[in-house]
Design an enzyme around this catalytic site. Sequence first.
Site, PDB file in Angstrom:
ATOM      1  N   HIS A 124     -30.359 -38.878  23.924  1.00  0.00           N
ATOM      2  CA  HIS A 124     -29.273 -39.458  24.709  1.00  0.00           C
ATOM      3  C   HIS A 124     -28.194 -39.976  23.770  1.00  0.00           C
ATOM      4  O   HIS A 124     -28.308 -39.893  22.566  1.00  0.00           O
ATOM      5  CB  HIS A 124     -29.784 -40.672  25.497  1.00  0.00           C
ATOM      6  CG  HIS A 124     -30.755 -40.358  26.580  1.00  0.00           C
ATOM      7  ND1 HIS A 124     -30.500 -40.594  27.912  1.00  0.00           N
ATOM      8  CD2 HIS A 124     -31.990 -39.828  26.546  1.00  0.00           C
ATOM      9  CE1 HIS A 124     -31.539 -40.235  28.640  1.00  0.00           C
ATOM     10  NE2 HIS A 124     -32.467 -39.770  27.838  1.00  0.00           N
TER      11      HIS A 124
ATOM     12  N   GLU B 112     -31.229 -42.696  21.172  1.00  0.00           N
ATOM     13  CA  GLU B 112     -29.827 -42.895  21.566  1.00  0.00           C
ATOM     14  C   GLU B 112     -29.021 -42.665  20.301  1.00  0.00           C
ATOM     15  O   GLU B 112     -29.094 -43.430  19.338  1.00  0.00           O
ATOM     16  CB  GLU B 112     -29.594 -44.317  22.085  1.00  0.00           C
ATOM     17  CG  GLU B 112     -30.337 -44.655  23.374  1.00  0.00           C
ATOM     18  CD  GLU B 112     -29.631 -44.154  24.633  1.00  0.00           C
ATOM     19  OE1 GLU B 112     -28.508 -43.630  24.509  1.00  0.00           O
ATOM     20  OE2 GLU B 112     -30.212 -44.279  25.733  1.00  0.00           O
TER      21      GLU B 112
ATOM     22  N   ARG C  68     -22.438 -38.661  34.861  1.00  0.00           N
ATOM     23  CA  ARG C  68     -23.759 -38.912  34.270  1.00  0.00           C
ATOM     24  C   ARG C  68     -24.883 -38.165  34.984  1.00  0.00           C
ATOM     25  O   ARG C  68     -25.818 -37.654  34.355  1.00  0.00           O
ATOM     26  CB  ARG C  68     -24.015 -40.416  34.332  1.00  0.00           C
ATOM     27  CG  ARG C  68     -25.438 -40.885  34.004  1.00  0.00           C
ATOM     28  CD  ARG C  68     -25.507 -42.396  34.118  1.00  0.00           C
ATOM     29  NE  ARG C  68     -26.845 -42.936  34.134  1.00  0.00           N
ATOM     30  CZ  ARG C  68     -27.504 -43.367  33.049  1.00  0.00           C
ATOM     31  NH1 ARG C  68     -26.940 -43.289  31.861  1.00  0.00           N
ATOM     32  NH2 ARG C  68     -28.726 -43.867  33.161  1.00  0.00           N
TER      33      ARG C  68
ATOM     34  N   GLU D  83     -23.192 -37.286  27.772  1.00  0.00           N
ATOM     35  CA  GLU D  83     -23.680 -37.547  26.412  1.00  0.00           C
ATOM     36  C   GLU D  83     -23.645 -36.265  25.584  1.00  0.00           C
ATOM     37  O   GLU D  83     -24.681 -35.725  25.183  1.00  0.00           O
ATOM     38  CB  GLU D  83     -25.063 -38.195  26.516  1.00  0.00           C
ATOM     39  CG  GLU D  83     -24.962 -39.527  27.279  1.00  0.00           C
ATOM     40  CD  GLU D  83     -26.285 -40.149  27.726  1.00  0.00           C
ATOM     41  OE1 GLU D  83     -27.355 -39.685  27.287  1.00  0.00           O
ATOM     42  OE2 GLU D  83     -26.241 -41.102  28.525  1.00  0.00           O
TER      43      GLU D  83
ATOM     44  N   HIS E 148     -28.261 -36.556  30.675  1.00  0.00           N
ATOM     45  CA  HIS E 148     -27.067 -37.218  31.203  1.00  0.00           C
ATOM     46  C   HIS E 148     -25.837 -36.443  30.778  1.00  0.00           C
ATOM     47  O   HIS E 148     -25.624 -36.210  29.584  1.00  0.00           O
ATOM     48  CB  HIS E 148     -26.973 -38.657  30.709  1.00  0.00           C
ATOM     49  CG  HIS E 148     -27.992 -39.561  31.322  1.00  0.00           C
ATOM     50  ND1 HIS E 148     -28.658 -40.532  30.620  1.00  0.00           N
ATOM     51  CD2 HIS E 148     -28.459 -39.637  32.594  1.00  0.00           C
ATOM     52  CE1 HIS E 148     -29.495 -41.165  31.435  1.00  0.00           C
ATOM     53  NE2 HIS E 148     -29.404 -40.640  32.635  1.00  0.00           N
TER      54      HIS E 148
END
Lengths: 213, 385
Positions: free
Chosen positions: B287, B361, B217, B162, B159
């Site tokens: 991410h 994440e 994104r 990020e 993405h």
Amino acid sequence: SPAMELPPSHFPAARAAAVAVGYLRYLRGGPGRGLELRELRRARRQDIDDVGHKYYLELELEDVLDKDRRVSCTAEVLYHLGSTSCAPEVQVTVQGELRSTEEADQEFYNRIRSLEKELVAENIPDSHGNVPPELEPLHLLAWVASGYVIWQNSTENTKFHLAQVKHVKQVKRNDEDLQFDYVLLLHEMVSQEVLPWQVTVLWHPQHGARVSQ
Amino acid sequence: DQVLHIVPETIQQVQHLQLLCSTLMLDLWKPLLPEDIRAGEDLHIRVPAPLVQEMKDTLDQHMISYRYILIPDVQKLVDQNMPRERSSHRQVSGDYVYTEYHSMEEIYQWMTQIQENNSELVTQHFLGKTFENRTMYYLQISQPSNKTKKIIWMDCGIHAREWISPAFCQWFVKEIVQNYKTDPKISRFLQNLDIYVLPVLNIDGYIYSWEEDRLWRKNRSPYENGTCYGTDLNRNFNSSWGSVGVSFNCSSIIFCGSGPESEPETKAVAQFIRSKTSDIVCYLTFHSYGQLLLTPYGSTTEPPSNNEELLQVAKEAAAALTGKYGTSYKVGSTASILYSNSGSSRDWAHMIGIPFSYTFELRDTGTYGFVLPADQIQPTCEETM
């Protein structure tokens, strides 16, 4: 029906916590105070027939300008049935005292009032995450504004965070309030969309913030 | 550099070419692997400039005819393909600053440098091309040995917005090359495992987030006659594709593409991983934000077959992470912690048989979100190591 215990790490509780934090930022935040969620300690949910879903939360927060102090609070978040039309009802109780911002608020107020040209800024933080120190109070005031927007627009199927302040413009007024027109970018976690929101904030050291979308 | 087009005619020629591939460390563009070279089938091979003469001599000797493919001067093409932005003032030969975010141009240079400076451990390999025709490279961290090793695959930057994710992949490689000789844990690790790192998967999107829209994104492939751009690459894999948590509308930020693996970036990764499935024991994808360590699945709340083991390893990892700076991570399946989604790379990796598949994440939990300050790169990366 009775309240059931929810795992705090799972999304239903986490989404309700985000609403409570938004509401609290709106109520207690300011150019000298920004509240952040440190931990959701406990969450319960109660399904109330013909009314909606009510979440009972125990949260631990911190003031970004006073990080050593722990702020505990409890919150109730009620999402009404068919809740896309009206804001969740929120009640929050903060245990203990928050650090006083009287001096910082007055200093910010005087500084802005004495500006010759109306303040304008964009991209706070910038692409690399930087916030120039003189813009930090406007950044925190944006948290107040976004807190209000998040509270007003959340449902059980959304989780909002402020992604960035796209634009902020001071508007000089004849009365005693400071006025800032913001364009906020809100990130909605479930849809992953980034949504622009225009918000006007009136602020005064003694009268606090008033937000209109 | 030159790219040669060869059609081997006999088994002997095939074998000779396979030998050349490994002894000269040539860059095979087509097919991807030497073992897939076949008599009668096209072979495209990139020969580094200093080896061109030697290569031609040996081909002539073995009566193997060759043609220059379309691109007699690969370097010029590579230069032209580099995103044309304000040129970086940073010296490539100087020390790379890992505590800053880097443009794609700088990351390409970094990959070349890190391979050159550590060629006994790190090699750069072609993976595929993006929609805008940029080359995707992965770095192979592999200690020479006579045994075949199992593989850990890591990808960052699926993405675009990020940014902390590619920063972590770069940091990770740096940590390994700086410490593998002196850190017994790392050297023991590398005796048994190879690590493949894809520092930026969604290159076109990453560049777009630098030049046009910081919060972009998706990738940059056009749909609907060029009126609408981008597929969410993490909804484009063949794992319950299109079933939940997606949109079929290109204007949506979670548009899952026109079909599973419709996007060249997805296809490049999937093809490669498929070719190595039996050797890959662990698939990691990075991410931000959220501070979460997520296990399969997103498309269903049905637990994966090895759920207990997956969770136990994840909990230990999260505890180790927290031990560094107190950063707390939550552990659990995507469907329970976050939301439902389908077509994710992590789900796909597990479904094709890679036992340990995780999504990280990274920091933070929403204070800065995607625009994480550069001064958090170091602590984020250190704790994640």
